[in-house]
Write a protein that holds these residues in place. Structure first.
Motif, mmCIF file in Angstrom:
data_model
loop_
_atom_site.group_PDB
_atom_site.id
_atom_site.type_symbol
_atom_site.label_atom_id
_atom_site.label_comp_id
_atom_site.label_asym_id
_atom_site.label_seq_id
_atom_site.Cartn_x
_atom_site.Cartn_y
_atom_site.Cartn_z
ATOM 1 N N TYR A 32 0.767 -1.041 -0.288
ATOM 2 C CA TYR A 32 0.170 0.032 0.055
ATOM 3 C C TYR A 32 0.917 1.333 -0.094
ATOM 4 O O TYR A 32 1.971 1.227 0.751
ATOM 5 C CB TYR A 32 -0.860 -0.205 1.215
ATOM 6 C CG TYR A 32 -1.800 1.147 1.232
ATOM 7 C CD1 TYR A 32 -2.933 1.428 0.739
ATOM 8 C CD2 TYR A 32 -1.299 2.286 2.311
ATOM 9 C CE1 TYR A 32 -3.755 2.124 0.893
ATOM 10 C CE2 TYR A 32 -2.343 3.338 2.499
ATOM 11 C CZ TYR A 32 -3.454 3.457 1.541
ATOM 12 O OH TYR A 32 -4.292 4.500 1.671
ATOM 13 N N ILE A 95 -10.078 5.858 -3.512
ATOM 14 C CA ILE A 95 -9.835 4.416 -4.186
ATOM 15 C C ILE A 95 -8.769 4.929 -5.278
ATOM 16 O O ILE A 95 -8.625 5.673 -6.046
ATOM 17 C CB ILE A 95 -11.027 3.848 -4.871
ATOM 18 C CG1 ILE A 95 -12.135 3.593 -4.128
ATOM 19 C CG2 ILE A 95 -10.596 2.794 -5.750
ATOM 20 C CD1 ILE A 95 -13.419 3.076 -4.632
ATOM 21 N N ASP A 96 -7.715 3.818 -4.972
ATOM 22 C CA ASP A 96 -6.493 4.025 -5.812
ATOM 23 C C ASP A 96 -5.909 5.186 -6.216
ATOM 24 O O ASP A 96 -5.486 5.689 -7.242
ATOM 25 C CB ASP A 96 -6.911 3.263 -7.236
ATOM 26 C CG ASP A 96 -5.492 2.675 -7.964
ATOM 27 O OD1 ASP A 96 -4.333 2.727 -7.456
ATOM 28 O OD2 ASP A 96 -5.673 2.868 -9.169
ATOM 29 N N GLY A 97 -5.912 6.191 -5.067
ATOM 30 C CA GLY A 97 -5.392 7.429 -5.041
ATOM 31 C C GLY A 97 -6.164 8.589 -5.641
ATOM 32 O O GLY A 97 -5.748 9.691 -5.341
ATOM 33 N N GLU A 98 -7.488 8.283 -5.950
ATOM 34 C CA GLU A 98 -8.539 9.269 -6.423
ATOM 35 C C GLU A 98 -9.698 9.657 -5.075
ATOM 36 O O GLU A 98 -10.214 8.698 -4.501
ATOM 37 C CB GLU A 98 -9.362 8.615 -7.624
ATOM 38 C CG GLU A 98 -8.294 8.508 -8.697
ATOM 39 C CD GLU A 98 -7.697 9.847 -9.246
ATOM 40 O OE1 GLU A 98 -8.420 10.863 -9.164
ATOM 41 O OE2 GLU A 98 -6.466 9.831 -9.806
#
Length: 119
Positions: A32, A95-98
């Motif tokens: 992560y 989610i996933d950096g967004e």
């Protein structure tokens, strides 16, 4: 108020989230944010076990210390097949950096299959 339900075997169960929790992180692999293993060492936890690992953080400073490699602390909450987070007020999610501001809703996460990844 936020309620967390997890499906461990075939039944849903409510999971008690510590009052000190300020962040809930759901992982489906050991790496992560640049390679940090928030769940920690566990021979049972593998990237293809079909389970989600859920950890909590108490504040943004602990999270920053953990991700920078300077210490910090994440608390293991549960390993499950699926998780539902029911929020009656707006939450900040990512989610996933967004990131986004999520209005009250039920968010349902489930590990579905696996894919080949170039290592």
């Amino acid at each position: 108020m936020t309620t967390v339900l997890c499906k461990v075997d075939e039944a849903w169960e409510e999971v008690a989230v510590p009052k000190s929790c300020r962040g809930l992180i759901v992982l489906n692999l050991q790496s992560y944010a640049g390679g940090r293993n928030l769940w920690g060492k566990d021979a049972k936890s593998t990237y293809d076990d079909g389970l989600l690992e859920v950890v909590t953080v108490n504040n943004v400073f602990q999270m920053g210390l953990k991700l920078s490699g300077l210490g910090g602390h994440c608390r293991r909450l549960i390993r499950c097949k699926e998780i539902r987070v029911r929020a009656t007020e707006a939450l900040h999610m990512q989610i996933d950096g967004e990131p986004w501001a999520q209005p009250p809703a039920t968010v349902h996460l489930k590990a579905i299959g696996r894919s080949q990844v170039l290592a």
